[in-house]
Design a protein around this motif. Structure first.
Motif, PDB file in Angstrom:
ATOM      1  N   ILE A  36       4.444   9.014  -2.788  1.00 40.10           N
ATOM      2  CA  ILE A  36       2.826   8.825  -2.570  1.00 40.10           C
ATOM      3  C   ILE A  36       2.782   9.253  -1.096  1.00 40.10           C
ATOM      4  O   ILE A  36       1.646   9.595  -0.636  1.00 40.10           O
TER       5      ILE A  36
ATOM      6  N   GLY B 199      -7.731   7.421   8.454  1.00 41.13           N
ATOM      7  CA  GLY B 199      -8.181   7.294   6.991  1.00 41.13           C
ATOM      8  C   GLY B 199      -7.240   7.779   6.076  1.00 41.13           C
ATOM      9  O   GLY B 199      -7.739   7.461   4.919  1.00 41.13           O
ATOM     10  N   ARG B 200      -6.018   8.054   6.414  1.00 42.30           N
ATOM     11  CA  ARG B 200      -5.143   8.496   5.438  1.00 42.30           C
ATOM     12  C   ARG B 200      -4.641   7.400   4.316  1.00 42.30           C
ATOM     13  O   ARG B 200      -4.775   7.922   2.913  1.00 42.30           O
ATOM     14  N   VAL B 201      -4.775   6.055   4.675  1.00 44.90           N
ATOM     15  CA  VAL B 201      -4.571   5.143   3.394  1.00 44.90           C
ATOM     16  C   VAL B 201      -5.873   4.323   3.575  1.00 44.90           C
ATOM     17  O   VAL B 201      -6.058   3.489   4.440  1.00 44.90           O
TER      18      VAL B 201
ATOM     19  N   PHE C 253      -3.460  15.425   4.130  1.00 43.81           N
ATOM     20  CA  PHE C 253      -4.030  15.371   5.442  1.00 43.81           C
ATOM     21  C   PHE C 253      -3.250  16.251   6.385  1.00 43.81           C
ATOM     22  O   PHE C 253      -3.762  16.403   7.744  1.00 43.81           O
TER      23      PHE C 253
ATOM     24  N   LEU D  89       5.415   0.182  -2.573  1.00 44.87           N
ATOM     25  CA  LEU D  89       5.226  -0.280  -3.995  1.00 44.87           C
ATOM     26  C   LEU D  89       4.141   0.244  -4.529  1.00 44.87           C
ATOM     27  O   LEU D  89       3.620   0.051  -5.902  1.00 44.87           O
ATOM     28  N   ALA D  90       3.278   1.162  -4.158  1.00 48.53           N
ATOM     29  CA  ALA D  90       2.273   1.882  -4.518  1.00 48.53           C
ATOM     30  C   ALA D  90       2.429   2.456  -6.017  1.00 48.53           C
ATOM     31  O   ALA D  90       1.344   2.647  -6.500  1.00 48.53           O
ATOM     32  N   GLY D  91       3.509   2.757  -6.407  1.00 52.70           N
ATOM     33  CA  GLY D  91       3.774   3.566  -7.648  1.00 52.70           C
ATOM     34  C   GLY D  91       3.286   2.269  -8.858  1.00 52.70           C
ATOM     35  O   GLY D  91       3.289   2.599 -10.087  1.00 52.70           O
ATOM     36  N   ASN D  92       3.548   1.048  -8.392  1.00 57.21           N
ATOM     37  CA  ASN D  92       3.612   0.129  -9.322  1.00 57.21           C
ATOM     38  C   ASN D  92       2.424  -0.425  -9.738  1.00 57.21           C
ATOM     39  O   ASN D  92       1.437  -0.526  -9.119  1.00 57.21           O
ATOM     40  N   ARG D  93       2.344  -0.863 -10.986  1.00 60.15           N
ATOM     41  CA  ARG D  93       1.105  -1.762 -11.530  1.00 60.15           C
ATOM     42  C   ARG D  93       1.697  -3.099 -11.135  1.00 60.15           C
ATOM     43  O   ARG D  93       2.728  -3.628 -11.812  1.00 60.15           O
TER      44      ARG D  93
ATOM     45  N   PHE E 193     -10.518   0.309  -6.639  1.00 58.89           N
ATOM     46  CA  PHE E 193     -11.135   1.452  -7.606  1.00 58.89           C
ATOM     47  C   PHE E 193     -11.627   0.721  -8.893  1.00 58.89           C
ATOM     48  O   PHE E 193     -12.079   1.321  -9.714  1.00 58.89           O
TER      49      PHE E 193
ATOM     50  N   LYS F  62       0.898  -1.350   0.254  1.00 59.59           N
ATOM     51  CA  LYS F  62       0.012  -0.017   0.053  1.00 59.59           C
ATOM     52  C   LYS F  62       0.989   1.355   0.021  1.00 59.59           C
ATOM     53  O   LYS F  62       0.229   2.354  -0.245  1.00 59.59           O
ATOM     54  N   ASN F  63       2.184   1.243   0.439  1.00 62.18           N
ATOM     55  CA  ASN F  63       3.178   2.403   0.560  1.00 62.18           C
ATOM     56  C   ASN F  63       4.354   2.336  -0.547  1.00 62.18           C
ATOM     57  O   ASN F  63       4.179   2.768  -1.698  1.00 62.18           O
TER      58      ASN F  63
ATOM     59  N   VAL G 261       8.989   6.849  -5.899  1.00 64.29           N
ATOM     60  CA  VAL G 261       7.488   7.182  -6.197  1.00 64.29           C
ATOM     61  C   VAL G 261       6.571   6.699  -5.095  1.00 64.29           C
ATOM     62  O   VAL G 261       5.776   7.310  -4.430  1.00 64.29           O
TER      63      VAL G 261
ATOM     64  N   THR H 137      -8.412   0.528  -1.651  1.00 57.44           N
ATOM     65  CA  THR H 137      -7.901   0.906  -2.846  1.00 57.44           C
ATOM     66  C   THR H 137      -8.689   0.189  -4.097  1.00 57.44           C
ATOM     67  O   THR H 137      -8.303   0.262  -5.280  1.00 57.44           O
TER      68      THR H 137
ATOM     69  N   MET I 160      -6.338  -3.762  -7.010  1.00 52.99           N
ATOM     70  CA  MET I 160      -7.253  -2.697  -6.661  1.00 52.99           C
ATOM     71  C   MET I 160      -8.900  -3.273  -6.939  1.00 52.99           C
ATOM     72  O   MET I 160      -9.310  -2.421  -7.609  1.00 52.99           O
TER      73      MET I 160
END
Lengths: 436, 436
Positions: free
Chosen positions: B321, A333-335, B329, A151-155, A340, A148-149, B317, A338, A220
């Motif tokens: 993020i 609630g910051r993260v 926040f 590696l969050a830039g990756n697909r 979507f 969630k943090n 990245v 996801t 996601m």
């Protein structure tokens, strides 16, 4: 939201079993450093247990214990509820009420997250609350937070996990001690690595919850756990492990999640012949590991103990610390969730993969031709074959097939099974390679 | 602090080389998903480069480029500065000014963090700014964030890393192809895995910065990088790799950090005979891995590519993020420096470890007795010994010693080296086991 106004952060626990006592013990032992990292004092204020009189692995003030969970959930002083009882109900009901009461929630409950997590995450999101569950997958190994943090830039293209310690212990023992499953299971039980009723582990249900959670974060999308194909290790025999070894593979129970096009995904759990050069292939005994392939980071792997009081307690306390930091800065609630996208799971019949097939045939001319013809009719290409006469007039034949849809193999084996030259189709196991 | 008021988050880059182009490329490619995760649009607003006319690995609007770093650092619209130029100066000056301008900072600069990171972190803390540096250690592998978050409840006992891809590639090639260092180095250079001047990698300086950063986080103390013992792989010969193999070890360049009592720590970089059962022992080629032992989680390991445009871009990245979420926040500065303790580094002479020693002796009676006596005088216990006649009247002797202080070994070898029966002391390499 406003920064935290109170002088300390108060934590309530539901459950003081294996994970609960690991959590409390860690909070006690390293309290000073933890409070400095958070920037505020913390206090374990109340703990709900089923039976107050039961002896505990950790020393806690008896006055903290209650047999009424609502005395924890509804305590207006408590900021964070840790749900550590497991199972869907009443855990779901407790967590929902805690969120409705405006409390942050930390849980290690894989079944609840996999089955009804989405509903709870939506409730948390509506109220800008933290809802964290690092301990629900792979014990102490950081995997949810990194996905969630960091590696969050990756697909994310794929996630493959050895996420059940019991079966990994059994398969390791079968390979190293050349023993069969029931002997290895008894050994695991005597060491406390397998439950008295090991069905949930052996049949793959435990791993199924975990890979469903990982797939949901990776792609996601919500994952309907009932759509996740699951096959346990019950049918793995010593012969399969020996042939796998000979072919350059090791047998592991894997959870596999793979992105497919724009709106589908593979999510499945089954024993797998894993190429020995794969980073997961050297994960032995009760250790777990999760392998992630991202479009930018390439291949990464996270390794450690996937269960137990200390490891899972470490994950719960990590989530508590993160939640406390968010509380302090008014950033809960910051993260959030996801999910979507909307992806559906490819039925196992449509999954393309490589295959290992072991069969016993009569030792007479024309056998190979008859069997190969059926594979050929189904467009299944043979990559390797081992033939060994086992007794008198019967022969073991082991095949490794290039990529083919599972449906083709299933249908071909239905026909092969009934050929007069075939004694039995002994096993069919999927195969994974590593191309780094 | 208040939640973010602007309609988008603006990012400025210093540097568009290997890491910079990986970062921009990833932000372009996965922008949609990244913005949904953050909850706000992002924009790369300005990029400082040394030479605007140089061709770039990533397509960017030429109008974004400037050769004046201060046009990025001082741009009042920019919220986050990514420092991706490397080296201490002018990077330190740029980052300091960015912080003084109230900007969040992300960097992948190991040398700057290891040498002057503390000063920059203090500046960030005074202003409640984020200052993140996941990309400075082990490329794309999440390790800084997991240590600061998921594992934050633990008292970390040790961190051991294979944190230099060049030397790991060379040692792997030497072992697999039975070749010598110079051949393996040329191979690494031709594949782009080693620089034209490979000194910083081969001599261990690169790994030294990284283990200093990891030790600092693990033991919550500043680490003076000049006090970190460093020894490169220059002296590793094919013979050592062959003997290691025979004894059940593999040779790796390790960064080792270990907690010692209340106010000391070991932090060192050197080639090491690593027991083959250690999780790090199967980390080959350019892959990196960091092994962490915590008091609650037990042993965990993080594995992946330790360098390159995509992997390091992924780390940068990920930090962007995280910083954006904090900005949104109003929670920047949420996870700051954790150097609450003061520890000093144990001099290498005082480090207790196991040892491998290879020597050439004359093949005559009394040799073993003469040498063993010296080891005995220094209280050094022999665990294993291999003796092989190599040519005519000379014999290779290889020893593995139980735990002993490095000083004892050093002094004993000074005496042994001058014994008339000894031709040469060929090598001395420290040894690591794994007791899980």
């Amino acid at each position: 939201m406003r920064p935290f106004q109170k002088e300390k952060i108060r934590i309530g626990l539901l459950g003081l079993g294996v994970v609960g006592s690991g959590t409390v013990s860690l909070l006690q032992r390293n309290r000073h450093a933890i409070e400095r990292k958070i920037g505020l004092p913390i206090e374990v204020r109340r703990i709900a247990v089923r039976d107050k009189s039961r002896p505990r692995a950790v020393k806690v003030d008896a006055a903290l214990l209650t047999e009424n969970a609502y005395e924890v959930i509804d305590d207006p002083e408590i900021d964070i509820i840790c749900e550590l009882i497991g199972g869907v109900e009443p855990a779901r009901e407790y967590v929902l009420r805690a969120l409705q009461n405006g409390k942050q929630v930390v849980t290690a409950n894989k079944e609840m997250i996999a089955r009804v997590g989405h509903e709870l995450m939506e409730e948390a999101a509506r109220r800008n609350l933290d809802f964290q569950f690092e301990g629900s997958v792979a014990g102490g190994i950081p995997i949810i937070q990194p996905m969630k943090n960091s590696l969050a830039g990756n697909r994310i293209e794929e996630v493959i996990g050895i996420i059940n310690g019991t079966t990994n212990y059994i398969l390791t023992a079968m390979a190293e001690e050349k023993t069969d499953l029931s002997t290895a299971l008894k050994e695991a039980q005597s060491l406390g690595y397998a439950e008295a009723d090991p069905t949930s582990d052996i049949a793959g249900h435990d791993a199924r919850y975990k890979i469903a959670i990982l797939a949901s974060i990776a792609f996601m999308s919500r994952v309907n756990v009932e759509d996740v194909y699951v096959e346990g290790i019950e049918h793995i025999e010593a012969a399969d492990i020996a042939y796998a070894e000979e072919l350059g593979y090791t047998i592991k129970l894997l959870g596999i999640a793979r992105r497919v096009g724009e709106d589908r995904m593979q999510v499945r759990v089954h024993p797998t012949l894993l190429a020995k050069n794969h980073p997961l292939a050297s994960v032995h005994d009760v250790y777990n590991a999760v392998f992630v392939r991202g479009d930018s980071v390439g291949d990464v792997m996270f390794y450690g103990r996937g269960a137990g009081s200390g490891p899972t307690g470490s994950a719960v306390v990590g989530d508590i610390i993160d939640t406390c930091r968010n509380l302090r800065f008014g950033a809960t609630g910051r993260v959030g969730c996801t999910c979507f996208e909307r992806r559906t799971i490819l039925p196992i019949d449509e999954v393309d993969t490589r295959h290992y097939i072991r069969m016993v045939v009569h030792d007479r001319p024309g056998v190979l031709a008859a069997i190969s013809k059926v594979f050929g009719d189904y467009d299944i290409n043979i990559e390797a074959m081992i033939q060994k006469t086992i007794k008198g007039k019967q022969t073991d034949i082991v095949w490794v097939m290039h990529e083919a849809p599972c449906r083709a193999i299933r249908e071909a084996l239905e026909i092969i099974r009934h050929l007069p030259v075939v004694v039995e189709v002994s096993n069919w196991i999927r195969v994974e390679e590593w191309n780094d």
